[in-house]
Scaffold this motif. Structure first.
Motif, PDB file in Angstrom:
ATOM      1  N   THR A 144     -33.440  25.671  45.544  1.00 52.84           N
ATOM      2  CA  THR A 144     -32.937  26.897  44.913  1.00 52.84           C
ATOM      3  C   THR A 144     -33.371  28.156  45.654  1.00 52.84           C
ATOM      4  O   THR A 144     -32.677  29.173  45.592  1.00 52.84           O
ATOM      5  CB  THR A 144     -33.392  26.986  43.445  1.00 52.84           C
ATOM      6  N   ASN A 145     -34.527  28.112  46.356  1.00 51.77           N
ATOM      7  CA  ASN A 145     -34.965  29.290  47.104  1.00 51.77           C
ATOM      8  C   ASN A 145     -33.948  29.631  48.187  1.00 51.77           C
ATOM      9  O   ASN A 145     -33.677  28.828  49.080  1.00 51.77           O
ATOM     10  CB  ASN A 145     -36.340  29.042  47.743  1.00 51.77           C
ATOM     11  N   GLY A 146     -33.381  30.794  48.102  1.00 52.42           N
ATOM     12  CA  GLY A 146     -32.408  31.244  49.102  1.00 52.42           C
ATOM     13  C   GLY A 146     -30.982  30.840  48.813  1.00 52.42           C
ATOM     14  O   GLY A 146     -30.056  31.249  49.533  1.00 52.42           O
ATOM     15  N   TRP A 147     -30.763  30.011  47.776  1.00 53.91           N
ATOM     16  CA  TRP A 147     -29.386  29.611  47.442  1.00 53.91           C
ATOM     17  C   TRP A 147     -28.744  30.721  46.637  1.00 53.91           C
ATOM     18  O   TRP A 147     -29.273  31.153  45.604  1.00 53.91           O
ATOM     19  CB  TRP A 147     -29.385  28.314  46.646  1.00 53.91           C
ATOM     20  N   HIS A 148     -27.568  31.178  47.074  1.00 55.80           N
ATOM     21  CA  HIS A 148     -26.887  32.255  46.348  1.00 55.80           C
ATOM     22  C   HIS A 148     -25.402  32.260  46.681  1.00 55.80           C
ATOM     23  O   HIS A 148     -25.024  32.139  47.841  1.00 55.80           O
ATOM     24  CB  HIS A 148     -27.483  33.627  46.710  1.00 55.80           C
ATOM     25  N   VAL A 149     -24.587  32.369  45.661  1.00 51.01           N
ATOM     26  CA  VAL A 149     -23.156  32.613  45.806  1.00 51.01           C
ATOM     27  C   VAL A 149     -22.786  33.672  44.775  1.00 51.01           C
ATOM     28  O   VAL A 149     -23.074  33.499  43.581  1.00 51.01           O
ATOM     29  CB  VAL A 149     -22.312  31.340  45.574  1.00 51.01           C
ATOM     30  N   ASP A 150     -22.199  34.764  45.217  1.00 50.18           N
ATOM     31  CA  ASP A 150     -21.825  35.839  44.297  1.00 50.18           C
ATOM     32  C   ASP A 150     -20.956  35.297  43.169  1.00 50.18           C
ATOM     33  O   ASP A 150     -19.988  34.573  43.407  1.00 50.18           O
ATOM     34  CB  ASP A 150     -21.056  36.938  45.037  1.00 50.18           C
ATOM     35  N   MET A 179     -15.212  35.002  46.087  1.00 49.95           N
ATOM     36  CA  MET A 179     -13.766  34.820  46.090  1.00 49.95           C
ATOM     37  C   MET A 179     -13.235  34.992  44.667  1.00 49.95           C
ATOM     38  O   MET A 179     -13.665  34.298  43.755  1.00 49.95           O
ATOM     39  CB  MET A 179     -13.397  33.423  46.605  1.00 49.95           C
ATOM     40  N   ASP A 180     -12.335  35.945  44.467  1.00 52.93           N
ATOM     41  CA  ASP A 180     -11.749  36.179  43.160  1.00 52.93           C
ATOM     42  C   ASP A 180     -10.491  35.346  42.977  1.00 52.93           C
ATOM     43  O   ASP A 180      -9.800  35.012  43.941  1.00 52.93           O
ATOM     44  CB  ASP A 180     -11.377  37.651  42.978  1.00 52.93           C
ATOM     45  N   SER A 181     -10.171  35.016  41.717  1.00 50.90           N
ATOM     46  CA  SER A 181      -8.875  34.421  41.428  1.00 50.90           C
ATOM     47  C   SER A 181      -7.798  35.462  41.668  1.00 50.90           C
ATOM     48  O   SER A 181      -8.064  36.670  41.739  1.00 50.90           O
ATOM     49  CB  SER A 181      -8.823  33.947  39.977  1.00 50.90           C
ATOM     50  N   ILE A 182      -6.536  35.003  41.780  1.00 54.06           N
ATOM     51  CA  ILE A 182      -5.434  35.931  42.044  1.00 54.06           C
ATOM     52  C   ILE A 182      -5.322  36.974  40.939  1.00 54.06           C
ATOM     53  O   ILE A 182      -5.177  38.174  41.210  1.00 54.06           O
ATOM     54  CB  ILE A 182      -4.113  35.154  42.191  1.00 54.06           C
ATOM     55  N   ASP A 183      -5.408  36.530  39.675  1.00 54.41           N
ATOM     56  CA  ASP A 183      -5.236  37.461  38.566  1.00 54.41           C
ATOM     57  C   ASP A 183      -6.368  38.469  38.504  1.00 54.41           C
ATOM     58  O   ASP A 183      -6.156  39.630  38.149  1.00 54.41           O
ATOM     59  CB  ASP A 183      -5.123  36.689  37.251  1.00 54.41           C
ATOM     60  N   LEU A 184      -7.596  38.061  38.846  1.00 52.87           N
ATOM     61  CA  LEU A 184      -8.712  39.000  38.867  1.00 52.87           C
ATOM     62  C   LEU A 184      -8.538  40.000  40.004  1.00 52.87           C
ATOM     63  O   LEU A 184      -8.837  41.200  39.851  1.00 52.87           O
ATOM     64  CB  LEU A 184     -10.030  38.244  39.017  1.00 52.87           C
ATOM     65  N   GLU A 185      -8.030  39.554  41.137  1.00 53.62           N
ATOM     66  CA  GLU A 185      -7.761  40.469  42.251  1.00 53.62           C
ATOM     67  C   GLU A 185      -6.721  41.504  41.855  1.00 53.62           C
ATOM     68  O   GLU A 185      -6.817  42.684  42.218  1.00 53.62           O
ATOM     69  CB  GLU A 185      -7.281  39.673  43.464  1.00 53.62           C
ATOM     70  N   VAL A 186      -5.709  41.081  41.089  1.00 51.97           N
ATOM     71  CA  VAL A 186      -4.683  42.009  40.610  1.00 51.97           C
ATOM     72  C   VAL A 186      -5.316  43.090  39.737  1.00 51.97           C
ATOM     73  O   VAL A 186      -5.046  44.286  39.895  1.00 51.97           O
ATOM     74  CB  VAL A 186      -3.586  41.253  39.832  1.00 51.97           C
ATOM     75  N   LEU A 187      -6.167  42.678  38.792  1.00 53.93           N
ATOM     76  CA  LEU A 187      -6.807  43.645  37.898  1.00 53.93           C
ATOM     77  C   LEU A 187      -7.707  44.612  38.664  1.00 53.93           C
ATOM     78  O   LEU A 187      -7.733  45.816  38.382  1.00 53.93           O
ATOM     79  CB  LEU A 187      -7.615  42.912  36.828  1.00 53.93           C
TER      80      LEU A 187
END
Length: 329
Positions: free
Chosen positions: A198-204, A1-9
């Motif tokens: 931690t094995n399998g834990w991931h969030v982009d 999930m991007d912030s609004i300003d990052l989505e704009v860029l």
């Protein structure tokens, strides 16, 4: 999930790559009440499509109408002011006396949006300096305290995560907390030395660190733009980390747990080299009382309290979890 300003860029970058005429609109200054803060951004394409926001919607409508009628014809950045008169304030949905100044910048490859995004991916904190006479752009390393600067010649905006959130414990709740915090423009680090978690834990977009939390806190050198949330329920991991975090300049330190466990935790922490002022910084039971039951609701509760502290908002006792549950009992 991007912030609004990052989505704009990212939208601007995609439009530039596709050869679409587009503009980046930035809130430069506001007088009186304003729906959006200085630095808020909006991207507008040659077809009138917009991403982001600079007002409650009425100024966006005017910008879209102009682009649809005239196209994107600017060759250089321009400062535009809305709401100088009472009629304009009413027309554009601004509060009485409200005024907003925007910088409208036509974009091209020389705008360096792609380079800005690449460096933001590396978690750099950058200032983007726009020459209002030539449209030339410079990118430089920024400091966390740096703010938007606007003159007749230059617009300097700051990009990148100026706030850090360390989450101790890689579990289901951590996934929701990390994902929402990313959208709030935090740099998020999750720390857990337990391989089974931690094995399998991931969030982009989230950095996962396999280390002892107290060691990591010392390495991070927490400052006044840092927050720590302990979620493991394991005193062997939480207590030493909380001890180091409470002695730091972190603006928020919190730990999950019941009222009983929170009281026991505070007694344990008293055995460490902590002052009464240090212990008062500890938030727990963590979050605001909103009747949360699911991990997603608990994450929202935690981030609501964290945001209030960050914004120096004094909350009534009734929304404190311990106070609310004691009252219910």
């Amino acid at each position: 999930m991007d912030s609004i300003d990052l989505e704009v860029l990212k939208t601007c970058d995609a439009w530039i790559r596709a050869g679409m005429a587009c503009e980046l609109v930035t809130v430069v200054k506001t007088w009186g009440s304003s729906p959006r803060p200085e630095g808020a951004t909006l991207a507008i394409g040659g077809n009138g499509q917009v991403v982001g926001s600079v007002s409650g919607g009425c100024i966006e409508d005017d910008l879209i109408e102009r682009v649809q009628r005239e196209g994107i014809v600017r060759e250089l950045p321009e400062l535009v002011t809305y709401g100088i008169t009472a009629d304009e304030a009413h027309r554009f949905g601004l509060p009485c006396g409200g005024t907003i100044q925007l910088c409208i910048e036509p974009l091209s490859a020389r705008s360096r949006i792609s380079e800005l995004l690449q460096r933001l991916e590396q978690h750099e904190l950058l200032s983007r300096q726009l020459d209002l006479h030539t449209g030339e752009v410079r990118l430089e390393t920024a400091s966390p305290s740096q703010q938007l600067v606007a003159t007749e010649d230059l617009l300097l905006t700051v990009h990148g995560p100026r706030w850090r959130l360390l989450i101790i414990g890689a579990g289901q709740l951590s996934r929701f907390l990390a994902s929402i915090a990313l959208g709030m423009d935090y740099q998020v680090i999750v720390c857990d030395p337990r391989e089974e978690y931690t094995n399998g834990w991931h969030v982009d977009g989230v950095k996962l660190v396999h280390a002892m939390p107290d060691d990591l806190i010392l390495d991070m050198q927490l400052d006044s733009r840092s927050a720590v949330v302990a979620l493991t329920h394991d005193p062997k991991l939480d207590d030493l980390a909380l001890m180091e975090a409470l002695k730091s300049e972190a603006f928020y330190v919190g730990a999950i747990g019941s009222r009983v466990n929170n009281a026991k935790r505070r007694e344990r922490l008293k055995e460490f080299d902590l002052s009464d002022a240090d212990l008062l910084k500890l938030h727990g039971p963590i979050g605001l009382y909103i009747g949360s039951k699911t991990p997603a609701e608990i994450a929202i509760s935690i981030l609501a309290e964290l945001t209030a502290v960050k914004n120096n908002v004094l909350l009534p006792a009734e929304v404190n979890v311990a106070h609310a549950k004691a009252a219910m009992a």
